[in-house]
Design an enzyme around this catalytic site. Structure first.
Site, PDB file in Angstrom:
ATOM      1  CE  LYS A 163      -4.282  -2.133   1.508  1.00  0.00           C
ATOM      2  NZ  LYS A 163      -3.940  -3.428   1.622  1.00  0.00           N
TER       3      LYS A 163
HETATM    4  C1  LIG Z   1      -4.237  -4.626   1.209  1.00  0.00           C
HETATM    5  C2  LIG Z   1      -3.694  -5.704   1.114  1.00  0.00           C
HETATM    6  C3  LIG Z   1      -4.158  -6.742   0.108  1.00  0.00           C
HETATM    7  C4  LIG Z   1      -5.608  -6.613  -0.910  1.00  0.00           C
HETATM    8  O1  LIG Z   1      -5.286  -5.978  -1.702  1.00  0.00           O
HETATM    9  P1  LIG Z   1      -6.564  -5.296  -2.525  1.00  0.00           P
HETATM   10  O2  LIG Z   1      -6.088  -4.156  -3.281  1.00  0.00           O
HETATM   11  O3  LIG Z   1      -7.603  -4.769  -1.369  1.00  0.00           O
HETATM   12  O4  LIG Z   1      -7.124  -6.593  -3.270  1.00  0.00           O
HETATM   13  C5  LIG Z   1      -3.480  -7.849   0.023  1.00  0.00           C
HETATM   14  N1  LIG Z   1      -2.333  -7.914   0.930  1.00  0.00           N
HETATM   15  C6  LIG Z   1      -1.978  -7.196   1.711  1.00  0.00           C
HETATM   16  C7  LIG Z   1      -0.468  -7.407   2.490  1.00  0.00           C
HETATM   17  C8  LIG Z   1      -2.821  -6.147   1.778  1.00  0.00           C
HETATM   18  O5  LIG Z   1      -2.036  -5.128   2.753  1.00  0.00           O
END
Ligand SMILES: *Cc1c(COP(=O)(O)O)cnc(C)c1O
Length: 477
Positions: A117
């Site tokens: 993120k």
């Molecule tokens: C947010 C997240 C996901 C999922 O991603 P999306 O964009 O919501 O599909 C998967 N793995 C981790 C470690 C995350 O922080």
């Protein structure tokens, strides 16, 4: 470049107008009117930009196709300021790690909070600061988090001019490491509020505040959730970077396997593929919360209630509905805004599901858009973590393990699949101990983070108290 709503609203907006907005006025999500196309010449130019000038230059190439209301030099400077080795740990920013022939990991988790993120949120922080200064405005970000999103937002917004963050998290329910990451921030513009309740209580408070339009307007309340178009756009870049790093020339095709929850990450892959990046399959990997896998197998999208939403050992994928999914359905159904408005509005509200299995377009999810899916369980996750360590000496986190497990099932023999590494193992120590019998490695600068002083306020699950806190910490407009 103009942006429209997936629910058919007639307005068209430019990038900087939607940057600070959440949903479109009709409740839809923003998408570009059309996807800019890459061709042989632009792919060659992008490949060379990545190779010779680095990730920030590639980011500028991709972003400038979608952002025409920030001067080119400013946008270039924002990319250069965001994607540095200092913030992301390596010069490559998203290095590729080969596991075996045709199987590699793209490392997206070496940013400040050790989850992918950061890739989007760090850019968002700089874009927000830039745009707010240009307008002479302030923004108060109110969010709810169960872990990764909140910390990524705080590390992106800390010390930024014109931005304050009020982040609600369920008291005592995040991992010690996650709590330490967030609560040890001492920046004056970051406020941690631990709510005596569960994640849904936090989210309800955010919704209540957002529904109070007078308060929202007076205190300039905004969000940074995953439906923000700028976040999605930032993620498109690393599909290009993963493609260029895993191929020698632009005639090759590769597939991507994406550990998925809210469908933000893999939706960025969809956008990259629609632009003409030679992606073969987009492999959607879910955990036990298999809303998305069910859709791609059956054509039925069925949101879950909280009783049917499992707490799993890949917790960042524990979702009951996939908030970005509407974007893909809009494309799948030929961009029919009225139909999307009906499916995601009245139909989901009344029935909690919709079914497009009988629609001829459903088959195109696979044939035309390249989507396939699979799911992974706790046992699969542990086995994949163990196997990957034993055979390759590489330690992967539980979410990435879900991606790898499903990648192996869905991979086209002879073709390369890139698995997106979405977090580092240290964030999920308990599961790593269960899989490997020992603690995961910790990057040196996180040593002793749990012992740092904490700045957090514990509060009952009460909207008025949260509002009073926001009011007390904002200069009266
Ligand atoms: C947010 C997240 C996901 C999922 O991603 P999306 O964009 O919501 O599909 C998967 N793995 C981790 C470690 C995350 O922080």
């Amino acid at each position: 470049m103009l942006y429209l709503s997936t629910r058919g609203h007639p307005d068209r907006k430019r990038f900087c107008q939607i940057l600070l907005e959440g949903l479109a006025p009709d409740g839809g999500l923003y998408l570009p009117e059309s996807y800019p196309q890459v061709n042989a010449a632009s792919l060659a130019r992008m490949r060379s930009a990545l190779k010779n000038q680095g990730y920030a230059a590639l980011a500028h190439e991709v972003l400038s196709l979608y952002i025409d209301d920030i001067p080119a030099d400013d946008l270039r400077a924002l990319c250069a300021k965001t994607y540095t080795a200092e913030v992301f740990g390596t010069l490559e920013i998203v290095p590729l790690k080969k596991l075996e022939d045709g199987v590699c990991l793209e490392a997206l988790s070496n940013g400040p909070t050790l989850a992918f993120k950061d890739m989007a949120m760090q850019l968002l922080g700089n874009l927000f600061e830039y745009e707010l200064a240009r307008r002479g405005e302030q923004l108060n970000i109110l969010g709810a988090t169960s872990g990764d999103t909140g910390s990524a937002a705080e590390y992106a917004m800390r010390g930024k001019q014109g931005v304050r963050v009020f982040m609600l998290s369920p008291h005592g329910r995040m991992s010690a490491f996650q709590q330490a990451q967030m609560f040890s921030l001492m920046d004056e513009n970051i406020h941690n509020i631990a709510i005596e309740g569960v994640f849904d209580d936090c989210q309800d408070i955010v919704k209540n505040v957002s529904n109070d339009h007078a308060f929202k307007q007076q205190f300039k309340i905004g969000t940074v959730n995953s439906i923000n178009w700028a976040r999605l756009l930032a993620q498109v870049v690393y599909y290009f970077a993963g493609y260029f790093q895993s191929t020698q020339n632009d005639s090759q095709r590769v597939s991507f396997s994406v550990p998925s929850g809210n469908f933000g990450n893999v939706c960025a892959g969809h956008v990259a593929r629609q632009m003409g990046l030679p992606i073969d399959r987009l492999i959607v990997a879910t955990n036990e919360n298999d809303v998305l896998d069910e859709f791609f197998r059956t054509g039925v999208y069925r949101v879950r209630g909280s009783a049917d939403t499992f707490e799993t050992s890949s917790p960042s994928m524990d979702i009951s509905k996939a908030s970005n999914f509407e974007r893909f359905v809009f494309d799948l159904l030929g961009r029919d805004g009225a139909r999307v408005a009906d499916l995601f509005g009245p139909q989901l509200a009344r029935q909690g599901r919709f079914d497009v299995s009988a629609d001829p377009s459903f088959a195109q999810a696979r044939t035309r858009y390249g989507f396939v899916s699979g799911k992974s369980t706790h046992a699969n996750r542990l086995a994949t973590i163990r196997d990957t360590f034993e055979r390759f000496g590489v330690t992967i986190d539980p979410h990435t393990a879900d991606g790898l497990k499903v990648a192996r099932e869905q991979r086209v023999p002879g073709q390369t699949v890139v698995i997106l590494e979405t977090a580092l193992p240290i964030k999920f120590a308990e599961t790593m101990r269960e899989a490997l019998g020992r603690d995961p490695e910790r990057p040196a600068h996180f040593d002793g983070i749990e012992n740092l002083p904490k700045r957090v306020l514990v509060m009952p699950a009460n909207t008025d108290q949260v509002k009073a806190f926001v009011r007390a910490h904002c200069p009266t407009p």
